[in-house]
Structures are given as C-alpha cells and as structure tokens.
Design a protein around this motif. Sequence first.
Motif, PDB file in Angstrom:
ATOM      1  N   PHE A   1       7.966   5.093  -4.685  1.00 49.84           N
ATOM      2  CA  PHE A   1       7.744   4.530  -3.343  1.00 49.84           C
ATOM      3  C   PHE A   1       7.894   3.015  -3.372  1.00 49.84           C
ATOM      4  CE2 PHE A   1       4.845   2.307  -0.497  1.00 49.84           C
ATOM      5  CZ  PHE A   1       5.350   2.697   0.726  1.00 49.84           C
ATOM      6  N   ALA A   2       7.231   2.356  -4.342  1.00 54.90           N
ATOM      7  CA  ALA A   2       7.217   0.887  -4.391  1.00 54.90           C
ATOM      8  C   ALA A   2       8.632   0.335  -4.521  1.00 54.90           C
ATOM      9  CB  ALA A   2       6.351   0.414  -5.554  1.00 54.90           C
ATOM     10  N   LYS A   3       9.423   0.943  -5.398  1.00 56.05           N
ATOM     11  CA  LYS A   3      10.786   0.432  -5.625  1.00 56.05           C
ATOM     12  C   LYS A   3      11.635   0.604  -4.365  1.00 56.05           C
ATOM     13  CE  LYS A   3      10.665   0.922 -10.605  1.00 56.05           C
ATOM     14  NZ  LYS A   3      11.139   1.627 -11.793  1.00 56.05           N
ATOM     15  N   GLN A   4      11.533   1.792  -3.754  1.00 52.04           N
ATOM     16  CA  GLN A   4      12.333   2.028  -2.550  1.00 52.04           C
ATOM     17  C   GLN A   4      11.845   1.155  -1.386  1.00 52.04           C
ATOM     18  OE1 GLN A   4      12.720   6.071  -0.623  1.00 52.04           O
ATOM     19  NE2 GLN A   4      14.835   5.506  -0.921  1.00 52.04           N
ATOM     20  N   GLU A   5      10.527   0.978  -1.302  1.00 53.98           N
ATOM     21  CA  GLU A   5       9.964   0.209  -0.189  1.00 53.98           C
ATOM     22  C   GLU A   5      10.459  -1.244  -0.216  1.00 53.98           C
ATOM     23  OE1 GLU A   5       8.457   1.597   2.206  1.00 53.98           O
ATOM     24  OE2 GLU A   5       7.442  -0.008   3.283  1.00 53.98           O
ATOM     25  N   ILE A   6      10.649  -1.793  -1.399  1.00 51.05           N
ATOM     26  CA  ILE A   6      11.119  -3.172  -1.512  1.00 51.05           C
ATOM     27  C   ILE A   6      12.624  -3.246  -1.257  1.00 51.05           C
ATOM     28  CG2 ILE A   6      11.364  -5.138  -3.099  1.00 51.05           C
ATOM     29  CD1 ILE A   6       8.450  -4.521  -2.037  1.00 51.05           C
ATOM     30  N   LEU A   7      13.365  -2.310  -1.824  1.00 51.65           N
ATOM     31  CA  LEU A   7      14.822  -2.345  -1.699  1.00 51.65           C
ATOM     32  C   LEU A   7      15.302  -1.873  -0.334  1.00 51.65           C
ATOM     33  CD1 LEU A   7      15.775  -0.869  -5.175  1.00 51.65           C
ATOM     34  CD2 LEU A   7      16.108  -3.232  -4.416  1.00 51.65           C
TER      35      LEU A   7
ATOM     36  N   PRO B   1       3.349   9.199 -10.347  1.00 50.73           N
ATOM     37  CA  PRO B   1       4.732   8.693 -10.406  1.00 50.73           C
ATOM     38  C   PRO B   1       5.365   8.480  -9.024  1.00 50.73           C
ATOM     39  CG  PRO B   1       4.507  10.770 -11.664  1.00 50.73           C
ATOM     40  CD  PRO B   1       3.211  10.519 -10.993  1.00 50.73           C
ATOM     41  N   ARG B   2       4.843   9.178  -8.007  1.00 51.13           N
ATOM     42  CA  ARG B   2       5.420   9.004  -6.672  1.00 51.13           C
ATOM     43  C   ARG B   2       5.206   7.583  -6.165  1.00 51.13           C
ATOM     44  NH1 ARG B   2       3.006  13.919  -3.285  1.00 51.13           N
ATOM     45  NH2 ARG B   2       1.121  13.012  -4.172  1.00 51.13           N
ATOM     46  N   GLY B   3       4.102   6.962  -6.606  1.00 53.27           N
ATOM     47  CA  GLY B   3       3.811   5.585  -6.215  1.00 53.27           C
ATOM     48  C   GLY B   3       4.856   4.620  -6.736  1.00 53.27           C
TER      49      GLY B   3
ATOM     50  N   ASN C   1      -4.507   8.773  -0.809  1.00 49.04           N
ATOM     51  CA  ASN C   1      -5.134   7.862  -1.760  1.00 49.04           C
ATOM     52  C   ASN C   1      -4.853   6.406  -1.408  1.00 49.04           C
ATOM     53  OD1 ASN C   1      -6.457   9.646  -3.437  1.00 49.04           O
ATOM     54  ND2 ASN C   1      -4.639  10.029  -4.668  1.00 49.04           N
ATOM     55  N   GLY C   2      -3.645   6.147  -0.864  1.00 45.83           N
ATOM     56  CA  GLY C   2      -3.297   4.791  -0.436  1.00 45.83           C
ATOM     57  C   GLY C   2      -3.435   3.754  -1.529  1.00 45.83           C
ATOM     58  N   CYS C   3      -2.845   4.031  -2.686  1.00 46.01           N
ATOM     59  CA  CYS C   3      -2.956   3.113  -3.821  1.00 46.01           C
ATOM     60  C   CYS C   3      -2.424   1.721  -3.469  1.00 46.01           C
ATOM     61  CB  CYS C   3      -2.147   3.641  -5.011  1.00 46.01           C
ATOM     62  SG  CYS C   3      -2.797   5.152  -5.706  1.00 46.01           S
ATOM     63  N   GLU C   4      -3.102   0.705  -3.974  1.00 46.57           N
ATOM     64  CA  GLU C   4      -2.611  -0.668  -3.817  1.00 46.57           C
ATOM     65  C   GLU C   4      -1.662  -0.958  -4.968  1.00 46.57           C
ATOM     66  OE1 GLU C   4      -5.813  -3.434  -3.500  1.00 46.57           O
ATOM     67  OE2 GLU C   4      -6.200  -2.881  -1.430  1.00 46.57           O
ATOM     68  N   LEU C   5      -0.381  -1.088  -4.642  1.00 43.36           N
ATOM     69  CA  LEU C   5       0.631  -1.235  -5.680  1.00 43.36           C
ATOM     70  C   LEU C   5       1.053  -2.696  -5.816  1.00 43.36           C
ATOM     71  CD1 LEU C   5       2.939   1.715  -4.541  1.00 43.36           C
ATOM     72  CD2 LEU C   5       1.024   1.818  -6.141  1.00 43.36           C
ATOM     73  N   VAL C   6       1.444  -3.046  -7.033  1.00 41.73           N
ATOM     74  CA  VAL C   6       2.088  -4.343  -7.268  1.00 41.73           C
ATOM     75  C   VAL C   6       3.426  -4.054  -7.936  1.00 41.73           C
ATOM     76  CG1 VAL C   6       1.942  -6.563  -8.442  1.00 41.73           C
ATOM     77  CG2 VAL C   6      -0.133  -5.511  -7.523  1.00 41.73           C
ATOM     78  N   TYR C   7       4.502  -4.580  -7.320  1.00 39.67           N
ATOM     79  CA  TYR C   7       5.830  -4.401  -7.895  1.00 39.67           C
ATOM     80  C   TYR C   7       6.347  -5.753  -8.380  1.00 39.67           C
ATOM     81  CZ  TYR C   7      10.866  -3.495  -8.164  1.00 39.67           C
ATOM     82  OH  TYR C   7      12.158  -3.403  -8.589  1.00 39.67           O
ATOM     83  N   ASP C   8       6.603  -5.830  -9.656  1.00 36.48           N
ATOM     84  CA  ASP C   8       7.157  -7.054 -10.226  1.00 36.48           C
ATOM     85  C   ASP C   8       8.668  -6.858 -10.322  1.00 36.48           C
ATOM     86  OD1 ASP C   8       8.095  -9.079 -11.857  1.00 36.48           O
ATOM     87  OD2 ASP C   8       6.219  -9.192 -12.994  1.00 36.48           O
TER      88      ASP C   8
ATOM     89  N   THR D   1       0.859  -1.187   0.000  1.00 35.48           N
ATOM     90  CA  THR D   1       0.000   0.000   0.000  1.00 35.48           C
ATOM     91  C   THR D   1       0.891   1.231   0.000  1.00 35.48           C
ATOM     92  OG1 THR D   1      -1.633  -1.168   1.322  1.00 35.48           O
ATOM     93  CG2 THR D   1      -1.825   1.221   1.249  1.00 35.48           C
ATOM     94  N   CYS D   2       0.637   2.133  -0.922  1.00 37.19           N
ATOM     95  CA  CYS D   2       1.441   3.353  -0.981  1.00 37.19           C
ATOM     96  C   CYS D   2       1.075   4.256   0.205  1.00 37.19           C
ATOM     97  CB  CYS D   2       1.183   4.094  -2.286  1.00 37.19           C
ATOM     98  SG  CYS D   2       2.232   5.538  -2.475  1.00 37.19           S
ATOM     99  N   ILE D   3       2.102   4.796   0.882  1.00 38.08           N
ATOM    100  CA  ILE D   3       1.830   5.658   2.039  1.00 38.08           C
ATOM    101  C   ILE D   3       2.197   7.116   1.759  1.00 38.08           C
ATOM    102  CG2 ILE D   3       2.104   3.791   3.689  1.00 38.08           C
ATOM    103  CD1 ILE D   3       4.858   4.967   4.408  1.00 38.08           C
ATOM    104  N   ILE D   4       2.462   7.441   0.497  1.00 27.95           N
ATOM    105  CA  ILE D   4       2.884   8.810   0.176  1.00 27.95           C
ATOM    106  C   ILE D   4       1.741   9.800   0.378  1.00 27.95           C
ATOM    107  CG2 ILE D   4       3.768  10.323  -1.670  1.00 27.95           C
ATOM    108  CD1 ILE D   4       5.837   8.279  -0.702  1.00 27.95           C
TER     109      ILE D   4
END
Lengths: 116, 415
Positions: free
Chosen positions: A36-42, A31-33, A12-19, A6-9
């Motif tokens: 966020f997703a890439k940094q949140e995983i790494l 684009p902030r999502g 809106n709290g978008c539900e993201l999927v990172y492949d 879930t994006c916390i920026i």
Amino acid sequence: MEHKLTCIICPNGCELVYDDRKDKVSGNLCPRGEMFAKQEILDPHRMVTALVKTKFSSTPVVSVRLNQKIKKKDIAKVMKAIDEMIINKKMKMGEVIIKDVADLKGIDVILTKDVE
Amino acid sequence: MKNENYDIVIIGGGPAGIASAYAAKKHFNHVLIIERKDCLGGILEQCIHDGFGISRYNEELSGPEYARKEIAKLDNIDVALNANVYAITKDDELIKLSYYAPDGVHHIVAQKLIIATGCRERSAKEITILGTNPSGVYTAGEAQYYINIMGKLPGKRVVILGSGDIGLIMARRLTLEGAKVIGVYEIKNCPSGLERNIVQCLKDYDIPLHLSTTISSVKGRKKLTSVTTVKVDENMKHIEGSEEEIECDALIISAGLIPVNDMMKKLGLKMSPRTKGPIVDEHYMSSVPNVYCVGNALHVHNLVDDVSYTGERAATFAKDNLKERELIDVTFDEHISYVVPEVFDIKNIPPLVDFALRVKEEMKNITLKIYADEEVIFQRKYVKLLPPEMLLVKAKIKDDMKMKKIHLAIEKEDK
C-alpha cells in the motif's frame, strides 16, 4: 525523503513510514501495508462504489462497485460514466453493467445488488 | 390460542441475528428469526461502500454482498418478516413472546433467546442545538438511506456534525454524488471514526475536519438555510466570539450509536451504564439465564465481521445447559473505557473467552494483559491504540483452571 501515511487496507490503520531513498516501509503489521505505502506514494489507487439509476420505481437506484481499484485521478470520469447509465432490465448481483468503464481497459462496473 | 414452540428464537435479522441463526441450527432443530423489516440483512442493505468481510472472507465486499453471503448460510430456519414483537416475558424455564406480522398474531414459546436488535443513531433531539426546527436535518443513517436506497440527495451544500464512521462515509458519498460537503465538525479534540476513514473519505476529497468545534444553532423557517458553528474549550464549553455562520441546505448528524434496548428492558435485563447494552458473561448470556445478546445490541462494534462472530459464538454457547452460575465482575485499569463481558461465570469457564474493549485515550507502545488471579492468560503488544478502535481478543483457558478474579491491564513498555 520519508513519507508518513496511514494504511487504509484494513481497520488496523497502521501508521506507515516510507523511506523513498531506501525503498523501505516501516510501521506495517502485515505485507499489505508495504504494498500500500509504495503504491500510495507512486500512484494511489482506490475502490469506487456508487449508485446506478434504474427505470423501476421499486428500486430507483442499485449499488455497484468496480472489479478492482483504479487510479485516484480516474475516479471523476468513472463516476461520470456510472452517472449516465440507466438500467432498464432485471439483473443479478455480480453481473457486469459497464465493461472497460471510461475506456479503462479491464475495469468493469459490477452490480452489488439484484435489480428486481 | 395455540403456541408455536421453538428451541431458540433470535430477535433481529441483521448480521448478528443471521450468524446466530445458522450457528444455532447446528445444535437445535427449530430455529426462528423475527425481523421487523421486509428482508434480512439489516443496515447492510444501505451500506454500499466496500470494506466488509476483510477478516471473515478475506475480501473487501460491499454491505449488500456481505449480507448475501451470510444469508446464503441459512438453511431450514424459520424467518418471520415484517414482524414486531409486542410482548415478551420469561418464567423460570421458558421465554414467551408474541409478535404481529402480516399473517396475524403469533405466540411463541422458546427455550433460549438471542437478542440481536442492533443499534440506533443518537438523533438531533439528543444533542443540544438551538434555533428553529427546519427540514434538512438528518442523521447519517437517514441520509444514507435517502441516497443509497431512494436515490435522492439530501442537499447540495452539506454540513456534517460529528466524525463517526457513517458520517465520514457519507461525506465521501455526497461528494461523489455531486454535493458540496463544507466541513465535518467534531466537538471532541480527536476524531470519532477510524483513521482509515479520515484518510479515504475526507483527505482524498479535501473535506476539512474541524476538531473542538460544534454547531450551536440552526436557522431556517421551513427549510434549513444556515448553521452556526462554535469552537469549544477543553471543558467542551462554547468559546464566545468564535461563532461562524455557514450557509447550507442540509445538516447531517453523526453523533454516535446506542444499542436498541427496549426488548432488554421488557425482560428486566441488568444494563451496563458504560455500553448502554446489557451486562453479559463470557457466554454472551445476560443476567437472565438463557437470554443472550450479540452484535451492536450488546455494544457498538466497528466491524460487521466481529458482529457476525459474536452471533456465532453466542449461539454455540446456547447449546450448553450450564450448571448454576457464579458471576464475578471483570475488572480493568484506568486506561480502558469498557470491557465486554462485564461479568465472568467462574463455574462454567469455556476453553476460549472473547474480550472486547476500548481504550480511553490514544496509547502508544503498550501491552494488553489479561490476568486470571495472578496468572497472565493473554498478552499482546500494540504500536498504537485509539478510542474509536474496538479490540476483540480471544484468550485460551487451560482445562480445569480455577479463578476468583479476572483483570485487564494496559502496561506501558519500558524504553
């Protein structure tokens, strides 16, 4: 693999999927999502807001935050450094009270209230 | 007794009142804010977390920083601090009110009034918890004041009842300040707070969230010693045998917010059973002409940015002296729990109309449509909507458009 988060920026709290094989993010409205997703995983980062003690009885504590987000794993040591600090003079919102907190280069603790 | 005359008076000096005041100043000479406390900014002073101002300033500010930016826009506006309104009436034309402050009693006559008194928390007394009456039971806002303003911890082992945003934010604050948050208990089967707060306040700190679970009783003669949790079924009835006693020294209640409505009741405003605030039209005007209501006193918002926006909008509308009103009910379908405005003045339709709404349950891949008679005046697609998320949308209205009906509908996409 696919990571769901879930994006916390913003609220809106978008539900993201990172492949991670394709390095591709979906589900984001902006684009902030994607960032966020890439940094949140790494290497997840968070803002820290906290309280600093003062020696003034009228404002026993004042609120502070960091000038930028930090690695999640550094939160505990930053909180410890902030907890050990005591302000003993009048200061203004926006002033830096600890530079390079907990030896983190470029991470400063700034006041979000006046010390009166 | 001498009367003081104002063009417009704003009751409440929080974010909604502040924005009302600086927007009103563009159109009126004499503007007065009446604030109960000793400073402007309202609840923002104790909201030290960040996330304020994302839409208004494109920055993630803390509450006090956001308040400072907004207060800086006030110029040449009278502010009465430590001031309590004790009488208020309205005759055909004018609003008359009296307040007492440290410098004495004041009698005010005003052309227009904006009510921006914010909301209050549902207290422990308003939800049924059996047992003793020990110290150590706080609302989330009280706990927030205790920690963020007084610098004290309400407890070392804390249980939180209700998953409203303030409760979630306090769970994180308490953890960072060294307390143990044993868990957050929510009677409903879904969280009340925003998804992002579930993630960054609970999941980040491994704080468990127990859905369909509530607290049935508390123990402790003087000081709280334990609470008993119980699971509930789909009708919110306690499930016998599912009780669990948890030792703790503080219970924090985050069970919802309600508009502060005493001023509205004194003025005889028509109230909404859905929002617990007054019924307003698209100019934020209540059932009593020239009395407006904004921010959380109107209905509870998620974001301070939106609260400030309503203040600005109402104050801008207040400059217009409208023709006689003709109010129709705004209608909406069964997926929506409420819409503000609840009524629509079809004699004085402005070029841009705000609609705030919430859905009843989680909805995916849907389109929100707003109809004026048979014509769609606004539509937007949403991937997902949740009841805790308030939507604020703005519909453009064509010049000289006439309508007899306004209807909001949520339509599912055909796959």
